[in-house]
Design an enzyme around this catalytic site. Structure first.
Site, PDB file in Angstrom:
ATOM      1  N   THR A 208       0.866  -1.097  -0.093  1.00 21.57           N
ATOM      2  CA  THR A 208      -0.059   0.134  -0.029  1.00 21.57           C
ATOM      3  C   THR A 208       0.990   1.277  -0.079  1.00 21.57           C
ATOM      4  O   THR A 208       2.038   1.278   0.407  1.00 21.57           O
ATOM      5  CB  THR A 208      -0.781   0.009   1.297  1.00 21.57           C
TER       6      THR A 208
ATOM      7  N   ARG B  63     -13.007  -8.417  -2.300  1.00 22.09           N
ATOM      8  CA  ARG B  63     -12.482  -8.265  -0.902  1.00 22.09           C
ATOM      9  C   ARG B  63     -12.048  -6.613  -0.490  1.00 22.09           C
ATOM     10  O   ARG B  63     -10.955  -6.364  -1.425  1.00 22.09           O
ATOM     11  CB  ARG B  63     -11.026  -8.859  -0.486  1.00 22.09           C
ATOM     12  N   SER B  64     -12.637  -5.850   0.531  1.00 25.05           N
ATOM     13  CA  SER B  64     -12.472  -4.627   0.591  1.00 25.05           C
ATOM     14  C   SER B  64     -11.410  -4.445   1.810  1.00 25.05           C
ATOM     15  O   SER B  64     -11.414  -5.343   2.552  1.00 25.05           O
ATOM     16  CB  SER B  64     -13.713  -3.922   0.985  1.00 25.05           C
TER      17      SER B  64
ATOM     18  N   ASP C 289      -8.742  -2.210   4.597  1.00 24.50           N
ATOM     19  CA  ASP C 289      -8.623  -1.218   5.667  1.00 24.50           C
ATOM     20  C   ASP C 289      -8.502   0.132   5.113  1.00 24.50           C
ATOM     21  O   ASP C 289      -8.730   1.344   5.514  1.00 24.50           O
ATOM     22  CB  ASP C 289      -7.607  -1.276   6.602  1.00 24.50           C
TER      23      ASP C 289
ATOM     24  N   THR D 236      -0.522   1.068   6.530  1.00 20.47           N
ATOM     25  CA  THR D 236      -0.220  -0.039   5.684  1.00 20.47           C
ATOM     26  C   THR D 236       0.390  -1.309   6.411  1.00 20.47           C
ATOM     27  O   THR D 236       0.630  -1.374   7.339  1.00 20.47           O
ATOM     28  CB  THR D 236       1.241   0.550   4.756  1.00 20.47           C
TER      29      THR D 236
ATOM     30  N   GLY E   7      -4.064  -5.863   6.334  1.00 18.51           N
ATOM     31  CA  GLY E   7      -5.286  -5.072   6.132  1.00 18.51           C
ATOM     32  C   GLY E   7      -6.363  -5.474   7.176  1.00 18.51           C
ATOM     33  O   GLY E   7      -6.930  -4.616   7.770  1.00 18.51           O
TER      34      GLY E   7
END
Lengths: 303, 308
Positions: B167, B195-196, B198, B218, B221
């Site tokens: 990230t 998939r979502s 953080d 980062t 998640g």
């Protein structure tokens, strides 16, 4: 520890008194349903899930059947569930044609390494686990269609007449769980995700501290991280009631929008607060049912 | 207040071969963001530009170079938040957009909402005139190989074997003490479709409050989300901890509790910085005046003169 199941049926304007009575009946039923699960061998997660399912199934609540519609006249739902013992969580967002989003959120928690599934992916996951999707439109009611039509005419930021549903529970060992489910905001853009799918905003549970479920103006709740804020306030020593009241007030003052929350501390104390006009809530402890919908209202009934 | 732009390029098991690429990328991003501030841009412009430069850079797990889901496709998450009024915007599981962070900003500025998902996010992009790339444009060779690797060894990681990826994020403070935060990601290698992460959740991936500070996180998640990492760090700062102490303590607590690693960058309202990670490595850089500070190893803090 005395087990408790505390639920809410949504914070909002709720100007219709007849509807208010129906909401009260609904939350009382949901609290009893959850409590029965808890005291007949079910776990605290089963209990909050059952309480929320009962409200998803009832048309009067803005969750599952009876959800408000998005701009395209469709139902897109969010839900999240969290266990206090190890901070496990599961959630879904903008999922369609699923009868009980809270149970799908639970499957995400129990059967995947993830905490949040969105949209088509969430629906595919449901099918993978033998959750049969409903026919498109099955969750759309006459009332929600009428409400959208009215909203379109006014095109005003309608203060949510209907609200999210949620439940928090504590079992005899002090195990906590929280669950929240919603159809979201009236006339929202397709794909609009809410605080209800967000761990920390809509839902939070930590056996060391407490459990929270929130409802109200979603964007505001998310900006303030309301559930987690209440948890942190309790961590610093505030009671469930103080933490809930203070955080709701702070949020409302800072961001000029309203919300409500229900809270259980890890000692089993109850916190209920809302800066909206009304919020239906109920909890069962022992053989007594406590409930209300207006500010400072608190009734007790023997079950 | 001395303006600062602080960025990270992802926390994880970054292999040696990818270290120079990451360091170059974060240094470039920090100086791009800083230049925006110096030329009169806002903190939001600064964090957006810094993140955009990393979304374009194949070395990072965001935009082009994002890891792939189980179907071999790129699905991205991004959030941006302004400390002045707590406004935020986000997108999740959005496809075929070069700059998810810019789309997140449009959600913030052009809708009454704060997060759009999937198809809805893509449709909003079209309506806003944001170009939709041809399917597969964001798939890099390394990402494809990483997915093959995952399918063979079945291990979700944010930084993979020979293909280091993570990230990206940025936080900034301007001369008046205004702050912003932005985070963007392709997610986790071999994740389920839809998939979502953080990174799409305010309070987990991103947070900014001019009364307290700004944070971008980062790493693993799911753990970050369960711990509400960004908000937890903010809370420590609110109670008087410096950015450095808040970041270090909160990361330690999360890693101990959830047995997974992460990293975070933070700026407090006083302008002090927090940079920490419990993973093997995290690429980070910041520019203050004409100095660029950067690092990737534990305990590394290198300084050089800025090129601009």
């Amino acid at each position: 520890m005395e087990p408790v199941i505390l639920v809410h049926g949504g914070a909002g304007a709720i100007s219709d008194d007849a509807k208010a009575q129906e909401l009260l009946a609904g939350v009382k039923g949901a609290a009893k349903t959850g409590y029965k699960v808890l005291t007949s061998g079910g776990g605290v997660v089963d209990a909050v899930e059952a309480a929320v399912r009962s409200m998803e199934d009832e048309e009067i609540f803005n969750a599952g059947l009876g959800s408000v519609l998005n701009l395209e006249g469709e139902v897109e739902m969010d839900a999240s569930i969290m266990v206090g013992s190890d901070l496990s969580a599961g959630a879904v967002t903008v999922v369609k044609d699923i009868k009980n989003p809270i149970s799908l959120a639970r499957l995400v928690m129990d059967k995947t390494d993830h905490v949040l599934l969105a949209a088509e992916g969430a629906k595919k996951f449901a099918q993978l686990h033998k959750v049969v999707p409903l026919q498109p439109g099955a969750l759309v009611t006459d009332a929600s269609k009428k409400a959208l039509a009215k909203w379109r005419e006014k095109q005003v930021e309608a203060s949510a007449e209907l609200g999210t549903v949620g439940a928090v529970g504590i079992d005899s060992d002090g195990g906590l769980a929280a669950a929240t489910s919603t159809g979201g905001r009236q006339g929202k853009l397709a794909g609009r995700s809410s605080d209800t799918c967000m761990i920390g905003s809509g839902t939070y549970a930590d056996d060391n501290i407490g459990a929270v479920s929130t409802t109200g103006h979603g964007e505001t709740i998310a900006k303030f991280c309301l559930a987690h804020s209440i948890i942190k306030a309790m961590e610093r020593g505030q009671s469930a009631e103080e933490a809930t009241q203070n955080c709701v007030e702070l949020m409302t003052k800072r961001l000029n929008n309203t919300a409500g929350a229900i809270t259980l501390s890890n000692r089993g104390e109850v916190g209920v607060a809302f800066s909206t006009n009304r919020m239906s809530w109920a909890y069962q402890k022992g053989d007594h049912l406590y409930f209300g919908i207006d500010k400072n209202e608190r009734h007790i009934e023997k079950v | 207040m001395e303006p600062i732009v602080l960025v990270h390029g992802g926390a994880g098991d970054i292999p040696d071969s990818r270290v120079p690429l990451k360091l170059n990328g974060v240094k470039k991003a920090a100086s791009i963001g800083y230049r925006v501030l110096k030329r009169g841009g806002s903190v939001v412009d600064a964090v957006e530009e810094a993140v955009k430069s990393m979304e374009d850079d194949e070395a990072f797990n965001a935009g082009y170079g994002s890891v792939l889901n189980l179907d071999g496709e790129v699905e991205m998450d991004a959030t941006i938040m302004i400390g002045a009024n707590l406004n935020s915007g986000g997108v999740t599981v959005v496809k075929d957009i070069a700059h998810p962070i810019s789309l997140a900003r449009l959600v913030m500025e052009r809708t009454p909402h704060f997060l759009l998902a999937g198809e809805g996010a893509n449709r909003f992009a079209k309506v806003q005139g944001v170009p939709t790339l041809p399917a597969g444009s964001l798939v890099s060779k390394y990402a494809r190989e990483a997915l093959e690797d995952f399918k063979k060894h079945g291990d979700n990681r944010t930084e993979i074997g020979e293909k280091g990826v993570g990230t990206v994020g940025a936080v900034a403070i301007d001369s008046k003490g205004r702050m912003a935060a932005a985070t963007s990601t392709g997610g986790i290698n071999g994740k389920m479709v839809g998939r979502s992460s953080d990174t799409s959740i305010i309070g987990s991936g991103t947070y900014a409050d001019d009364n307290v500070g700004a944070v971008s996180t980062t790493g693993h998640g799911e753990s970050i989300a369960r711990f509400c990492l960004a908000h937890a760090i903010i809370y420590e700062m609110k109670n008087g901890s410096s950015a450095a102490v808040a970041t270090a303590n909160t990361l330690k607590a999360m890693t101990e509790k959830l047995k997974n690693t992460a990293g975070a960058i933070a700026i407090s309202k006083g302008g002090d910085l927090g940079i920490d990670f419990t993973s093997k490595r995290m690429a980070w850089a910041y520019q203050i005046k004409d100095e660029i500070h950067f690092g990737i190893e534990h305990g590394q803090h290198t300084k050089e003169k800025a090129k601009n």
